[in-house]
Design an enzyme around this catalytic site. Structure first.
Site, PDB file in Angstrom:
ATOM      1  N   SER A 298      23.851  18.840 -16.568  1.00  0.00           N
ATOM      2  CA  SER A 298      24.678  17.755 -17.082  1.00  0.00           C
ATOM      3  C   SER A 298      24.306  17.371 -18.518  1.00  0.00           C
ATOM      4  O   SER A 298      24.488  18.165 -19.432  1.00  0.00           O
ATOM      5  CB  SER A 298      24.573  16.557 -16.124  1.00  0.00           C
ATOM      6  OG  SER A 298      25.474  15.540 -16.456  1.00  0.00           O
ATOM      7  N   ASP A 309      24.439  25.899 -30.230  1.00  0.00           N
ATOM      8  CA  ASP A 309      25.645  26.306 -30.981  1.00  0.00           C
ATOM      9  C   ASP A 309      25.462  26.170 -32.484  1.00  0.00           C
ATOM     10  O   ASP A 309      25.957  26.997 -33.256  1.00  0.00           O
ATOM     11  CB  ASP A 309      26.850  25.464 -30.533  1.00  0.00           C
ATOM     12  CG  ASP A 309      27.563  26.063 -29.335  1.00  0.00           C
ATOM     13  OD1 ASP A 309      27.020  27.021 -28.750  1.00  0.00           O
ATOM     14  OD2 ASP A 309      28.649  25.572 -28.978  1.00  0.00           O
ATOM     15  N   LYS A 323      26.334  22.177 -14.465  1.00  0.00           N
ATOM     16  CA  LYS A 323      27.107  21.016 -14.029  1.00  0.00           C
ATOM     17  C   LYS A 323      27.635  20.315 -15.277  1.00  0.00           C
ATOM     18  O   LYS A 323      26.915  19.609 -15.951  1.00  0.00           O
ATOM     19  CB  LYS A 323      26.219  20.080 -13.205  1.00  0.00           C
ATOM     20  CG  LYS A 323      26.994  19.043 -12.371  1.00  0.00           C
ATOM     21  CD  LYS A 323      27.397  17.848 -13.194  1.00  0.00           C
ATOM     22  CE  LYS A 323      28.104  16.819 -12.342  1.00  0.00           C
ATOM     23  NZ  LYS A 323      28.628  15.696 -13.143  1.00  0.00           N
TER      24      LYS A 323
END
Length: 424
Positions: A298, A309, A323
């Protein structure tokens, strides 16, 4: 007469077009009414079943109980994270994100329809008993968890402080399921722990994204900076997530302002961007290694995805839990609530995390350990120890570079990064 016949072909075309339009409109209307008719027919079936149960079941029934059961069933059919919560369960759910709650100290979820430990929280009864991310809970106090909902499982695992609960665990690479008896405790989570792991490397462990973890992290960064930290190892292993707002705030400490940290996409393909709000100038340039494992979920995955990224951090460890869906809690009129999945998270580069997880840049599996001992004679001394120390309030992070191969790999990578930077 010639005048009338001259316009006859034009009139025929017009009437044909009008007929087609009318037919299409009627077809669509019939489809809409058919769809509504199907829905109402299903509601009629529900009402009929309710009537039969109320009037023919062998014993009198509690109307609220069977209606609650029906709503639970509806939510359970959607996905493992959508759920109906009665008033008591809803209160427990809202207390959990405040950083203090009763229970064992594990975050659970459904994986392949099996009740599974996402992560044990550090220094809690479950953590001290050796419960691990990925453990499957197949029984609670001897009763099967097959078809149990997450919220029902939470209610069974929680209870009065000092009372016992026994879970039966199936663990990968262990031949037989085994029982673990634990004593419930009031769990107070210190969300950030830190220390210096080397002369110039700060080691910071984020335990859970509870209220104001970003404030605690700022204090930890100041502390290791004052001791000469020129780089950070941030440990997200077994961090089950928490508040989205805190995931954004923590990410903002390491990213320039106005960068996309994560975005969501709902059913209507409406995109919502969540952007960084600026952080410490020093932290924007210092190298970072993130440690993750199958218990990182999460909010942990949001932070990991964003820093990975942007090339802001090197990720070391095992693939994360996966999740990354948005649940909104909708309060209902009687104090109950519906936790409903309304969107999915995506990393800044558009990677989907949900059900997939994040692959580390450097994959390092943890050493396999045998399950904990469970006979009563060996258990009593440990239970006495738990009675003395049920909470995790210390800010000092401990580590063992001999046993912890993932942390050792992270440290080696950070030294490599620092060496390459020095050469430049």
């Amino acid at each position: 007469m010639k005048f009338k016949f001259r316009f006859l072909p034009l009139l025929t075309v017009f009437l044909t077009i009008a007929l087609i339009i009318t037919s299409v409109a009627l077809f669509r209307s019939q489809n809409v009414y058919a769809a509504k008719a199907d829905k109402y027919q299903n509601l009629d079936i529900f009402t009929q079943a309710l009537y039969l149960i109320e009037n023919n079941y062998v014993e009198p029934v509690d109307d609220q109980k069977i209606i609650y059961g029906a709503i639970k069933g509806m939510a359970q059919e959607l996905d493992p994270h959508s759920a109906f919560m009665d008033p008591k369960t809803l209160t427990n759910f809202e207390v959990e994100t405040q950083g203090e709650f009763g229970g064992l100290g594990i975050t659970i979820g459904m994986k392949d329809k099996i009740l599974t430990v996402i992560a044990p929280l550090e220094d809690t009864p479950a953590f001290k008993k050796g419960i691990k991310a990925g453990d499957q809970i197949i029984k609670i106090d001897g009763k099967s968890t097959m078809d149990i909902t997450i919220d029902d499982a939470v209610n069974k695992l929680r209870g009065k402080e000092g009372t016992d609960v026994t879970i039966t665990v199936f663990r990968k690479n262990v031949e037989k399921p085994f029982d673990v008896k634990m004593k419930r405790a009031i769990i107070k989570i210190k969300s950030v722990k830190y220390t210096m792991i080397d002369k110039n490397i700060g080691y910071i462990r984020l335990i859970q994204f509870s209220n104001d973890i970003s404030g605690q992290l700022k204090d930890a960064l100041r502390a290791v900076d004052s001791q000469g930290a020129k780089a950070y190892i941030i440990d997200l292993r077994n961090n089950p997530g928490g508040l989205l707002t805190e995931a954004i705030s923590v990410s903002s400490l390491f990213l320039p302002s106005n960068e996309i940290v994560v975005y969501t996409m709902d059913r209507a393909q409406k995109r919502t961007d969540y952007k960084s709000n600026g952080g410490f100038s020093k932290e924007l340039t210092k190298p970072i290694v993130l440690l993750v494992n199958e218990g990182s979920a999460s909010a942990s995955e949001i932070l990991t995805g964003a820093l990975q990224d942007y090339g802001r951090a090197t990720v070391v460890g095992a693939k994360t839990y996966g999740k990354a869906s948005v649940q909104n809690v909708i309060h209902l009129a009687d104090g109950s609530g519906l936790k409903l999945t309304t969107a999915k998270y995506f990393t800044p580069k558009g990677r989907s995390i949900h059900g997939i997880g994040i692959e580390p840049d450097i994959k390092v599996e943890a050493k396999h350990e045998e399950p904990v001992a469970h006979d009563d004679k060996k258990e009593k001394p440990e239970e006495e120890e738990l009675d003395k120390d049920l909470t995790t309030n210390s800010s000092k992070a401990d580590f063992d570079l001999v046993k912890d191969v993932q942390l050792k790999a992270a440290l080696d990578k950070m030294k490599e990064i620092a060496g390459n930077a020095a050469k430049k």
